[in-house]
Design a protein around this motif. Sequence first.
Motif, PDB file in Angstrom:
ATOM      1  N   ILE A 101       0.832  -1.213   0.000  1.00 41.39           N
ATOM      2  CA  ILE A 101       0.000   0.000   0.000  1.00 41.39           C
ATOM      3  C   ILE A 101       0.862   1.257   0.000  1.00 41.39           C
ATOM      4  O   ILE A 101       0.565   2.230  -0.682  1.00 41.39           O
ATOM      5  CB  ILE A 101      -0.993  -0.066   1.174  1.00 41.39           C
ATOM      6  N   LYS A 102       1.951   1.205   0.704  1.00 46.36           N
ATOM      7  CA  LYS A 102       2.897   2.325   0.723  1.00 46.36           C
ATOM      8  C   LYS A 102       3.426   2.595  -0.693  1.00 46.36           C
ATOM      9  O   LYS A 102       3.460   3.740  -1.159  1.00 46.36           O
ATOM     10  CB  LYS A 102       4.044   1.942   1.664  1.00 46.36           C
ATOM     11  N   ASP A 103       3.820   1.524  -1.362  1.00 44.50           N
ATOM     12  CA  ASP A 103       4.353   1.642  -2.724  1.00 44.50           C
ATOM     13  C   ASP A 103       3.275   2.177  -3.672  1.00 44.50           C
ATOM     14  O   ASP A 103       3.531   3.074  -4.489  1.00 44.50           O
ATOM     15  CB  ASP A 103       4.815   0.248  -3.164  1.00 44.50           C
ATOM     16  N   MET A 104       2.068   1.650  -3.552  1.00 45.07           N
ATOM     17  CA  MET A 104       0.974   2.075  -4.430  1.00 45.07           C
ATOM     18  C   MET A 104       0.624   3.553  -4.183  1.00 45.07           C
ATOM     19  O   MET A 104       0.382   4.299  -5.143  1.00 45.07           O
ATOM     20  CB  MET A 104      -0.252   1.204  -4.197  1.00 45.07           C
ATOM     21  N   ALA A 105       0.596   3.970  -2.933  1.00 48.37           N
ATOM     22  CA  ALA A 105       0.266   5.368  -2.616  1.00 48.37           C
ATOM     23  C   ALA A 105       1.293   6.304  -3.247  1.00 48.37           C
ATOM     24  O   ALA A 105       0.940   7.330  -3.840  1.00 48.37           O
ATOM     25  CB  ALA A 105       0.218   5.565  -1.103  1.00 48.37           C
ATOM     26  N   TYR A 106       2.562   5.924  -3.157  1.00 45.50           N
ATOM     27  CA  TYR A 106       3.629   6.715  -3.787  1.00 45.50           C
ATOM     28  C   TYR A 106       3.412   6.799  -5.309  1.00 45.50           C
ATOM     29  O   TYR A 106       3.473   7.874  -5.899  1.00 45.50           O
ATOM     30  CB  TYR A 106       4.993   6.076  -3.450  1.00 45.50           C
ATOM     31  N   VAL A 107       3.148   5.650  -5.931  1.00 40.32           N
ATOM     32  CA  VAL A 107       3.006   5.602  -7.391  1.00 40.32           C
ATOM     33  C   VAL A 107       1.820   6.463  -7.844  1.00 40.32           C
ATOM     34  O   VAL A 107       1.941   7.256  -8.780  1.00 40.32           O
ATOM     35  CB  VAL A 107       2.854   4.140  -7.872  1.00 40.32           C
ATOM     36  N   VAL A 108       0.699   6.324  -7.180  1.00 41.25           N
ATOM     37  CA  VAL A 108      -0.502   7.056  -7.604  1.00 41.25           C
ATOM     38  C   VAL A 108      -0.324   8.558  -7.358  1.00 41.25           C
ATOM     39  O   VAL A 108      -0.688   9.383  -8.191  1.00 41.25           O
ATOM     40  CB  VAL A 108      -1.761   6.486  -6.914  1.00 41.25           C
ATOM     41  N   ALA A 109       0.296   8.919  -6.235  1.00 48.87           N
ATOM     42  CA  ALA A 109       0.566  10.339  -5.965  1.00 48.87           C
ATOM     43  C   ALA A 109       1.469  10.936  -7.045  1.00 48.87           C
ATOM     44  O   ALA A 109       1.373  12.115  -7.373  1.00 48.87           O
ATOM     45  CB  ALA A 109       1.204  10.507  -4.594  1.00 48.87           C
ATOM     46  N   MET A 110       2.324  10.096  -7.624  1.00 45.85           N
ATOM     47  CA  MET A 110       3.249  10.528  -8.678  1.00 45.85           C
ATOM     48  C   MET A 110       2.644  10.383 -10.077  1.00 45.85           C
ATOM     49  O   MET A 110       3.365  10.396 -11.075  1.00 45.85           O
ATOM     50  CB  MET A 110       4.527   9.684  -8.613  1.00 45.85           C
ATOM     51  N   GLY A 111       1.343  10.150 -10.140  1.00 44.86           N
ATOM     52  CA  GLY A 111       0.664  10.088 -11.433  1.00 44.86           C
ATOM     53  C   GLY A 111       0.764   8.751 -12.143  1.00 44.86           C
ATOM     54  O   GLY A 111       0.378   8.633 -13.309  1.00 44.86           O
ATOM     55  N   GLY A 112       1.279   7.734 -11.471  1.00 43.03           N
ATOM     56  CA  GLY A 112       1.468   6.432 -12.117  1.00 43.03           C
ATOM     57  C   GLY A 112       0.314   5.471 -11.875  1.00 43.03           C
ATOM     58  O   GLY A 112      -0.604   5.753 -11.110  1.00 43.03           O
ATOM     59  N   ASN A 113       0.377   4.332 -12.575  1.00 42.48           N
ATOM     60  CA  ASN A 113      -0.495   3.198 -12.279  1.00 42.48           C
ATOM     61  C   ASN A 113       0.353   2.146 -11.587  1.00 42.48           C
ATOM     62  O   ASN A 113       1.562   2.079 -11.810  1.00 42.48           O
ATOM     63  CB  ASN A 113      -1.070   2.597 -13.562  1.00 42.48           C
TER      64      ASN A 113
ATOM     65  N   GLU B 203     -11.534   5.967  -2.971  1.00 45.17           N
ATOM     66  CA  GLU B 203     -11.905   7.315  -3.406  1.00 45.17           C
ATOM     67  C   GLU B 203     -10.671   8.204  -3.640  1.00 45.17           C
ATOM     68  O   GLU B 203     -10.683   9.085  -4.498  1.00 45.17           O
ATOM     69  CB  GLU B 203     -12.816   7.939  -2.324  1.00 45.17           C
ATOM     70  N   ALA B 204      -9.609   7.935  -2.881  1.00 48.68           N
ATOM     71  CA  ALA B 204      -8.378   8.719  -3.019  1.00 48.68           C
ATOM     72  C   ALA B 204      -7.483   8.202  -4.142  1.00 48.68           C
ATOM     73  O   ALA B 204      -6.477   8.832  -4.484  1.00 48.68           O
ATOM     74  CB  ALA B 204      -7.607   8.698  -1.710  1.00 48.68           C
ATOM     75  N   ILE B 205      -7.828   7.041  -4.687  1.00 44.47           N
ATOM     76  CA  ILE B 205      -6.961   6.385  -5.680  1.00 44.47           C
ATOM     77  C   ILE B 205      -7.574   6.466  -7.082  1.00 44.47           C
ATOM     78  O   ILE B 205      -7.018   7.102  -7.975  1.00 44.47           O
ATOM     79  CB  ILE B 205      -6.726   4.895  -5.289  1.00 44.47           C
ATOM     80  N   TYR B 206      -8.714   5.806  -7.281  1.00 44.86           N
ATOM     81  CA  TYR B 206      -9.302   5.716  -8.622  1.00 44.86           C
ATOM     82  C   TYR B 206      -9.615   7.104  -9.175  1.00 44.86           C
ATOM     83  O   TYR B 206     -10.195   7.942  -8.478  1.00 44.86           O
ATOM     84  CB  TYR B 206     -10.600   4.899  -8.601  1.00 44.86           C
ATOM     85  N   ALA B 207      -9.255   7.306 -10.430  1.00 47.54           N
ATOM     86  CA  ALA B 207      -9.558   8.551 -11.147  1.00 47.54           C
ATOM     87  C   ALA B 207      -9.004   9.805 -10.460  1.00 47.54           C
ATOM     88  O   ALA B 207      -9.441  10.908 -10.749  1.00 47.54           O
ATOM     89  CB  ALA B 207     -11.069   8.699 -11.363  1.00 47.54           C
ATOM     90  N   SER B 208      -8.043   9.601  -9.561  1.00 48.77           N
ATOM     91  CA  SER B 208      -7.435  10.774  -8.919  1.00 48.77           C
ATOM     92  C   SER B 208      -6.389  11.381  -9.838  1.00 48.77           C
ATOM     93  O   SER B 208      -5.983  10.780 -10.832  1.00 48.77           O
ATOM     94  CB  SER B 208      -6.802  10.371  -7.589  1.00 48.77           C
ATOM     95  N   LYS B 209      -5.942  12.578  -9.484  1.00 55.30           N
ATOM     96  CA  LYS B 209      -4.876  13.266 -10.225  1.00 55.30           C
ATOM     97  C   LYS B 209      -3.789  13.617  -9.216  1.00 55.30           C
ATOM     98  O   LYS B 209      -4.072  13.777  -8.025  1.00 55.30           O
ATOM     99  CB  LYS B 209      -5.397  14.575 -10.832  1.00 55.30           C
ATOM    100  N   PRO B 210      -2.565  13.776  -9.699  1.00 62.07           N
ATOM    101  CA  PRO B 210      -1.540  14.269  -8.773  1.00 62.07           C
ATOM    102  C   PRO B 210      -1.917  15.668  -8.295  1.00 62.07           C
ATOM    103  O   PRO B 210      -2.525  16.446  -9.033  1.00 62.07           O
ATOM    104  CB  PRO B 210      -0.273  14.330  -9.635  1.00 62.07           C
TER     105      PRO B 210
END
Length: 454
Positions: free
Chosen positions: A311-323, A356-363
């Motif tokens: 989850i830590k890794d995923m949160a970093y990736v999504v915050a950085m605009g990645g999948n 809600e914080a992940i799907y379709a979010s933007k950086p």
Amino acid sequence: MSRLIPLLSVIPLLMIGPGCTARYAPNWTSLDARPLPQWFDEAKVGIFVHWGVFSVPGFGKFSEWFWYWWQSEKRADVFEFMQRNYPKYFKYTDFAPEFRAEFFDPDAWAEIFKASGARYVVFTSKHHEGFTNWPSAVSWNWNSVDVGPHRDLVGELAAAVRKRSLHLGLYHSLYEWYHPLYLLDQASGFKTQHFVASKTLPELVNLVMAYKPDLIWSDGDWDAPDTYWNSTQFLAWLYNDSPVKDVVVTNDRWGKGCYCKHGGYYNCADRYTPGKLPDHKWEKCQSIDTRSWGYRRDMRLSELMDLPSIIKDMAYVVAMGGNYLLNIGPKADGMIAPVFEERLRGLGAWLGINGEAIYASKPWRIQTENSTVQVWYTAKNSTVYAIILGWPSKQVLQLTTPKISGATKVTLLDYPSKPLSWAPVTQTAGLVILLPTMPASPGNAWTLKLEGVA
Ligand SMILES: *[C@@H]1O[C@H](CO)[C@@H](O)[C@H](O)[C@H]1NC(C)=O
Ligand SMILES: *[C@@H]1O[C@H](CO)[C@@H](O)[C@H](O)[C@H]1NC(C)=O
Ligand SMILES: *[C@@H]1O[C@H](CO)[C@@H](O)[C@H](O)[C@H]1NC(C)=O
Ligand SMILES: *[C@@H]1O[C@H](CO)[C@@H](O)[C@H](O)[C@H]1NC(C)=O
């Protein structure tokens, strides 16, 4: 006359409208300008599945490269493994009949993938060993219908995945270590294209026509230039004329020097971990078993990612605009090891609360800050989400980046009661939030929803 010519050459590009779309030219300038179909950025989370003949020995670091380690690299542990457990005459191809997939239940797999909260699945249609997991007409006796499972693994999984409204992605290796025609082309310095003409391109087109994938995850491109693979010609067909032209997403591995530069979204090198916000859509693939993509019978629990680290890794990736593309390797018999299943269901439980914080979010304008715990930010419209990796022991969290306003409201996702109390740090920036007693989290990470901040 001379004025007409430039005008005419512009016309095809202008013919965009109902029933008439722009056509892509087989060069990178044109192909790279294609907008990425929107579903991909919104999906954020995918499951990667590495399955093939390599799952039979299922041994050692990066088990999906077993044949290469044994044959080309002559890696000592692999050599010893073969010496100790198999007769002298045993060849890699003799593993294929042992790839039986007797417990393979595509619906059970798809149910687990759906429960993980992932929105897409990327499955190895063919890895570098060349064994096709579908009945390819040009992979005689080296495909999953002629040998081994005697089933169309791609077709069965595709149907099950679609039934659960997950997007289907197909991994495809351009090169095959030991295909005689590939070796012939290699010997010519890739001046000839025997392998591309009779294997690669027919199989890619066959995969697209038969299974209509939403994503092609290309790999094995690095030995030869994209002009050898005819990648731009294939992609122009894929984007202009194929049955998936409007939905298909591709990555960036289309020839030596292509990655991080050309194609659809960027994978760059394996486990690419940018330090700041990239300016192009990207995806990080990461295996739960940190030492292998394919199944390893000799894996240890200590070598696997636990749920908080995923989850830590995923949160970093999504915050950085990645999948985030999280990998598992099923066993040769078709079972997904319960330890992987447990991780995937845990991820789904976390996403059920925090999705809600992940799907379709933007950086957001800032990606991270360190408070008493590390914070990763995402945003959707005017709402900002702060994913916190840990629970501050004094139940007080200070965020310095958000600019507060009269309308500022802070809630904890899925926390049943009212908004949380907070106080400003200064008159315009930052807030100190009073947290409740730590609620249970499936992954030791929580999300604060910040409204009325900038
Ligand atoms: C790519 O193709 C387009 C359309 O044919 C052409 O206008 C453009 O010059 C080409 N670009 C390159 C770099 O070849
Ligand atoms: C690759 O593309 C070039 C240029 O269009 C063409 O001449 C060649 O025949 C193609 N090769 C294959 C294997 O399709
Ligand atoms: C936050 O802390 C982590 C780990 O201690 C560090 O790697 C990172 O650079 C820090 N980030 C910021 C924005 O200071
Ligand atoms: C929020 O943003 C999404 C796309 O990011 C858009 O579809 C939606 O309409 C927006 N909602 C509001 C209330 O602005």
